[in-house]
Design a protein around this motif. Structure first.
Motif, PDB file in Angstrom:
ATOM      1  N   VAL A 240       0.840  -1.205   0.000  1.00 33.82           N
ATOM      2  CA  VAL A 240       0.000   0.000   0.000  1.00 33.82           C
ATOM      3  C   VAL A 240       0.872   1.252   0.000  1.00 33.82           C
ATOM      4  O   VAL A 240       0.641   2.202  -0.747  1.00 33.82           O
ATOM      5  CB  VAL A 240      -0.908  -0.013   1.260  1.00 33.82           C
ATOM      6  CG1 VAL A 240      -1.566   1.336   1.472  1.00 33.82           C
ATOM      7  CG2 VAL A 240      -1.954  -1.095   1.156  1.00 33.82           C
ATOM      8  N   GLY A 241       1.907   1.241   0.837  1.00 35.13           N
ATOM      9  CA  GLY A 241       2.711   2.450   1.050  1.00 35.13           C
ATOM     10  C   GLY A 241       3.542   2.833  -0.158  1.00 35.13           C
ATOM     11  O   GLY A 241       3.990   3.976  -0.264  1.00 35.13           O
ATOM     12  N   SER A 242       3.767   1.887  -1.077  1.00 38.88           N
ATOM     13  CA  SER A 242       4.577   2.239  -2.247  1.00 38.88           C
ATOM     14  C   SER A 242       3.761   2.995  -3.303  1.00 38.88           C
ATOM     15  O   SER A 242       4.303   3.452  -4.300  1.00 38.88           O
ATOM     16  CB  SER A 242       5.213   0.979  -2.857  1.00 38.88           C
ATOM     17  OG  SER A 242       4.182   0.070  -3.147  1.00 38.88           O
ATOM     18  N   ASP A 243       2.462   3.123  -3.069  1.00 33.04           N
ATOM     19  CA  ASP A 243       1.634   3.958  -3.943  1.00 33.04           C
ATOM     20  C   ASP A 243       1.892   5.418  -3.574  1.00 33.04           C
ATOM     21  O   ASP A 243       1.637   5.825  -2.435  1.00 33.04           O
ATOM     22  CB  ASP A 243       0.156   3.601  -3.693  1.00 33.04           C
ATOM     23  CG  ASP A 243      -0.790   4.390  -4.597  1.00 33.04           C
ATOM     24  OD1 ASP A 243      -0.429   5.520  -5.015  1.00 33.04           O
ATOM     25  OD2 ASP A 243      -1.886   3.879  -4.861  1.00 33.04           O
ATOM     26  N   PRO A 244       2.435   6.213  -4.527  1.00 33.49           N
ATOM     27  CA  PRO A 244       2.770   7.598  -4.156  1.00 33.49           C
ATOM     28  C   PRO A 244       1.565   8.419  -3.710  1.00 33.49           C
ATOM     29  O   PRO A 244       1.711   9.407  -3.000  1.00 33.49           O
ATOM     30  CB  PRO A 244       3.388   8.185  -5.439  1.00 33.49           C
ATOM     31  CG  PRO A 244       3.058   7.237  -6.529  1.00 33.49           C
ATOM     32  CD  PRO A 244       2.766   5.898  -5.915  1.00 33.49           C
ATOM     33  N   ARG A 245       0.358   8.002  -4.088  1.00 30.67           N
ATOM     34  CA  ARG A 245      -0.810   8.740  -3.611  1.00 30.67           C
ATOM     35  C   ARG A 245      -1.025   8.497  -2.122  1.00 30.67           C
ATOM     36  O   ARG A 245      -1.708   9.252  -1.451  1.00 30.67           O
ATOM     37  CB  ARG A 245      -2.075   8.293  -4.370  1.00 30.67           C
ATOM     38  CG  ARG A 245      -2.060   8.663  -5.833  1.00 30.67           C
ATOM     39  CD  ARG A 245      -3.200   7.971  -6.554  1.00 30.67           C
ATOM     40  NE  ARG A 245      -3.133   6.512  -6.373  1.00 30.67           N
ATOM     41  CZ  ARG A 245      -4.044   5.661  -6.820  1.00 30.67           C
ATOM     42  NH1 ARG A 245      -5.092   6.107  -7.479  1.00 30.67           N
ATOM     43  NH2 ARG A 245      -3.901   4.359  -6.629  1.00 30.67           N
ATOM     44  N   ILE A 246      -0.467   7.400  -1.621  1.00 34.64           N
ATOM     45  CA  ILE A 246      -0.683   7.046  -0.216  1.00 34.64           C
ATOM     46  C   ILE A 246       0.559   7.359   0.615  1.00 34.64           C
ATOM     47  O   ILE A 246       0.476   8.024   1.636  1.00 34.64           O
ATOM     48  CB  ILE A 246      -1.093   5.556  -0.109  1.00 34.64           C
ATOM     49  CG1 ILE A 246      -2.430   5.356  -0.824  1.00 34.64           C
ATOM     50  CG2 ILE A 246      -1.175   5.121   1.358  1.00 34.64           C
ATOM     51  CD1 ILE A 246      -2.872   3.926  -0.954  1.00 34.64           C
ATOM     52  N   GLY A 247       1.720   6.904   0.163  1.00 32.98           N
ATOM     53  CA  GLY A 247       2.959   7.170   0.918  1.00 32.98           C
ATOM     54  C   GLY A 247       3.133   6.170   2.051  1.00 32.98           C
ATOM     55  O   GLY A 247       2.186   5.483   2.445  1.00 32.98           O
ATOM     56  N   SER A 248       4.351   6.092   2.560  1.00 39.37           N
ATOM     57  CA  SER A 248       4.661   4.985   3.465  1.00 39.37           C
ATOM     58  C   SER A 248       4.625   5.334   4.955  1.00 39.37           C
ATOM     59  O   SER A 248       4.716   4.450   5.798  1.00 39.37           O
ATOM     60  CB  SER A 248       6.051   4.436   3.116  1.00 39.37           C
ATOM     61  OG  SER A 248       6.996   5.478   3.241  1.00 39.37           O
ATOM     62  N   ALA A 249       4.491   6.613   5.310  1.00 39.44           N
ATOM     63  CA  ALA A 249       4.572   6.969   6.732  1.00 39.44           C
ATOM     64  C   ALA A 249       3.270   6.653   7.470  1.00 39.44           C
ATOM     65  O   ALA A 249       2.194   6.628   6.880  1.00 39.44           O
ATOM     66  CB  ALA A 249       4.886   8.457   6.873  1.00 39.44           C
ATOM     67  N   PHE A 250       3.416   6.366   8.748  1.00 45.94           N
ATOM     68  CA  PHE A 250       2.260   6.166   9.639  1.00 45.94           C
ATOM     69  C   PHE A 250       1.353   5.030   9.179  1.00 45.94           C
ATOM     70  O   PHE A 250       0.146   5.129   9.264  1.00 45.94           O
ATOM     71  CB  PHE A 250       1.455   7.471   9.802  1.00 45.94           C
ATOM     72  CG  PHE A 250       2.072   8.406  10.816  1.00 45.94           C
ATOM     73  CD1 PHE A 250       1.496   8.566  12.066  1.00 45.94           C
ATOM     74  CD2 PHE A 250       3.241   9.083  10.530  1.00 45.94           C
ATOM     75  CE1 PHE A 250       2.081   9.393  13.014  1.00 45.94           C
ATOM     76  CE2 PHE A 250       3.833   9.910  11.456  1.00 45.94           C
ATOM     77  CZ  PHE A 250       3.253  10.071  12.712  1.00 45.94           C
ATOM     78  N   LEU A 251       1.982   3.972   8.673  1.00 45.63           N
ATOM     79  CA  LEU A 251       1.190   2.818   8.239  1.00 45.63           C
ATOM     80  C   LEU A 251       1.539   1.570   9.057  1.00 45.63           C
ATOM     81  O   LEU A 251       1.236   0.462   8.642  1.00 45.63           O
ATOM     82  CB  LEU A 251       1.441   2.513   6.755  1.00 45.63           C
ATOM     83  CG  LEU A 251       0.900   3.514   5.734  1.00 45.63           C
ATOM     84  CD1 LEU A 251       1.168   3.020   4.313  1.00 45.63           C
ATOM     85  CD2 LEU A 251      -0.609   3.743   5.919  1.00 45.63           C
ATOM     86  N   TYR A 252       2.191   1.770  10.192  1.00 49.26           N
ATOM     87  CA  TYR A 252       2.623   0.604  10.964  1.00 49.26           C
ATOM     88  C   TYR A 252       1.532   0.157  11.929  1.00 49.26           C
ATOM     89  O   TYR A 252       1.071   0.939  12.765  1.00 49.26           O
ATOM     90  CB  TYR A 252       3.902   0.914  11.735  1.00 49.26           C
ATOM     91  CG  TYR A 252       5.098   1.066  10.821  1.00 49.26           C
ATOM     92  CD1 TYR A 252       5.907  -0.034  10.533  1.00 49.26           C
ATOM     93  CD2 TYR A 252       5.388   2.285  10.215  1.00 49.26           C
ATOM     94  CE1 TYR A 252       6.990   0.096   9.674  1.00 49.26           C
ATOM     95  CE2 TYR A 252       6.465   2.416   9.351  1.00 49.26           C
ATOM     96  CZ  TYR A 252       7.263   1.313   9.084  1.00 49.26           C
ATOM     97  OH  TYR A 252       8.318   1.439   8.234  1.00 49.26           O
TER      98      TYR A 252
END
Ligand SMILES: NC(=O)c1ccc[n+]([C@@H]2O[C@H](COP(=O)([O-])OP(=O)(O)OC[C@H]3O[C@@H](n4cnc5c(N)ncnc54)[C@H](O)[C@@H]3O)[C@@H](O)[C@H]2O)c1
Length: 442
Positions: A240-252
């Protein structure tokens, strides 16, 4: 410029010493006499990387000073930052008592033309309330600005010195020019200084924290679904986080968000929206999901050991709400330690920075404190990882196996890989990933 910062906590202290570092003369005022005494003697009351050096340089250069007398600082200041706490009131709304106290001091002592900057996180309309409170006490002209703070504890100094963006709500040219001048040294690489009206600046802070909290709660709910379906939340996170529309921060996924900001700010914006007749239903769910999540490890522990934990001993790695800070405000470790103790277990905790805070303000001697993380393991029936400090991520497994009474790990931050834990012979209970129960290690 001559600056006074009222409130020398995580935000005020960092802002004060960074602004002194860029050449301003800064007075940091706080009502806490012990804090001011410590700061004046060169001791730093908070754990924050890089702050000690900035404070000692500021003191040595005579550009930074600490006082309990805010009035004295206000009298000579061109700019006054209000950075006092805005803790949750009984109904969850932000308690503005400290902010209004500061406003009264400002109103009684400000010099003409001063710019008053709200840095505390406050509901829409508060900067205007502060303006009115000051104006009740003086006829002198002054300017207001809302300049919410986005720093992260643990990286606070770097965040202040190299901000992604600086948000300023202003309604006068004087306030705008003043903020441009103050922040210019910190945005030389082109990161934006975003000007807007005061109400929008106030709401930007809550909206940002609400979005971050929502991401975490959503991932925690997906983690639940992963455990039921055999999917792995860490793989989902990367996908999910590798989608630039979403981004990887705060997904833990983990034991839920804590700290001094997200929980209180989510509750505060829900309440202040309600007062305006607006239902932030999504955020109510975010908060409920988080309340439930703070007990996810306790539920796993009870499932493994049964409801009565009498005689069992748990090692807790991590007390702070996140790594690289000593802050335990709304830290999940507190609810976990209390739940284990309440069911008859004993708890031995370790944290590289927060043990003093815990002893003094939070868990007291309800838990034992270990000198180092390995000592906490001696005789433990299970290890519970609550905060993902770097030093916990690649431990010496032979010491774990030797010191623990049973090789069982509840991994609230998904710091260990399930497959490797199985091959090491550990039971492993992460969040949203494969659970390695007793049958798989037998
Ligand atoms: N901590 C964070 O990561 C963070 C990040 C962004 C925004 N904020 C917001 O910034 C504000 C401050 O947060 P903090 O974490 O620095 O709080 P804090 O509790 O660490 O510090 C607040 C300080 O204000 C002092 N104070 C209270 N009333 C005072 C008065 N009348 N005069 C002088 N000093 C007074 C207190 O003694 C305390 O030292 C809050 O609104 C918070 O929501 C915090």
């Amino acid at each position: 410029m001559e600056i006074t910062v009222i409130g020398a906590g995580y935000v005020g202290l960092v802002a004060g010493c960074c602004l002194a570092g860029s050449g301003n003369r800064v007075t940091c005022a706080d009502v806490d006499e012990e804090k001011v005494r410590l700061l004046n003697s060169g001791d730093v009351p908070i754990y924050e990387s890089g702050i000690e050096r900035l404070i000692s340089e500021g003191l040595a250069a005579g550009r930074l000073r600490f006082t309990t007398d805010a009035a004295e600082g206000v009298r000579t200041a061109d700019v006054i930052f209000v950075a006092v706490g805005t803790p949750p009131g009984e109904d969850g709304r932000a308690d503005l008592d400290f902010v209004l106290d500061a406003a009264r001091t400002i109103g009684d002592h400000l010099r003409p033309g001063a710019v008053v900057v709200m840095k505390s996180t406050v509901p829409v309309g508060t900067t205007e309330l502060v303006r009115a409170e000051i104006a009740r006490r003086t006829d002198l002209p002054f300017h207001m600005c809302s300049n919410p703070e986005f720093l992260k504890e643990g990286d606070a100094v770097a965040d202040f010195l190299y901000p992604d963006r600086v948000v300023c709500g202003v309604d006068s040219d004087r306030a705008r020019r003043c903020m441009e001048e103050l922040y210019e040294p910190f945005i030389r690489s082109g990161n934006p200084l975003i000007f807007m009206d005061i109400a929008s600046a106030e709401l930007t802070k809550y909206a940002a924290n609400a979005m971050l909290a929502a991401r975490i709660s959503m991932m925690n709910q997906f983690a639940d679904l992963c455990e039921q379906t055999g999917a792995d939340i860490e793989r989902v996170r990367r996908g999910v986080g590798s989608d630039p529309r979403i981004g990887s921060a705060f997904l833990y996924a983990g034991t839920g968000y804590g700290g001094s900001c997200l929980p209180k700010d989510v509750r505060a914006i829900i309440r202040s929206a309600e007062a305006q007749g607006v239902d932030l239903g999504i955020l109510r769910s975010v908060a409920e999901a988080n309340d439930r999540q703070t007990t996810v490890l306790v539920r796993k522990i009870l499932k493994r050991f049964g409801d009565d934990l009498t005689g069992l001993r748990f090692a807790l790695w991590g007390l702070a709400f996140k790594p690289r800070t000593d802050d335990m405000r709304e830290a999940p470790s507190r609810a976990i330690a209390e739940a284990l103790r309440g069911r008859g277990a004993s708890v031995v905790a370790h944290d590289p920075a927060a043990m003093e805070q815990s002893r003094e303000f939070y868990l007291g001697d309800a838990v034992d404190y270990a000198e180092n993380e390995y000592e906490a393991l001696d005789g433990a029936d299970a290890l519970v990882v609550v905060t993902e400090w770097l030093q916990y991520r690649r431990p010496d497994w032979s010491q774990l196996a030797r010191r623990m009474a049973r090789p069982i790990v509840f991994d609230g931050r998904n710091v260990f890989e399930p497959d490797r834990m199985a091959s090491r012979g550990f039971e492993h209970y992460p969040v949203g990933r494969r659970q390695i129960g007793p049958a798989e290690t037998a």
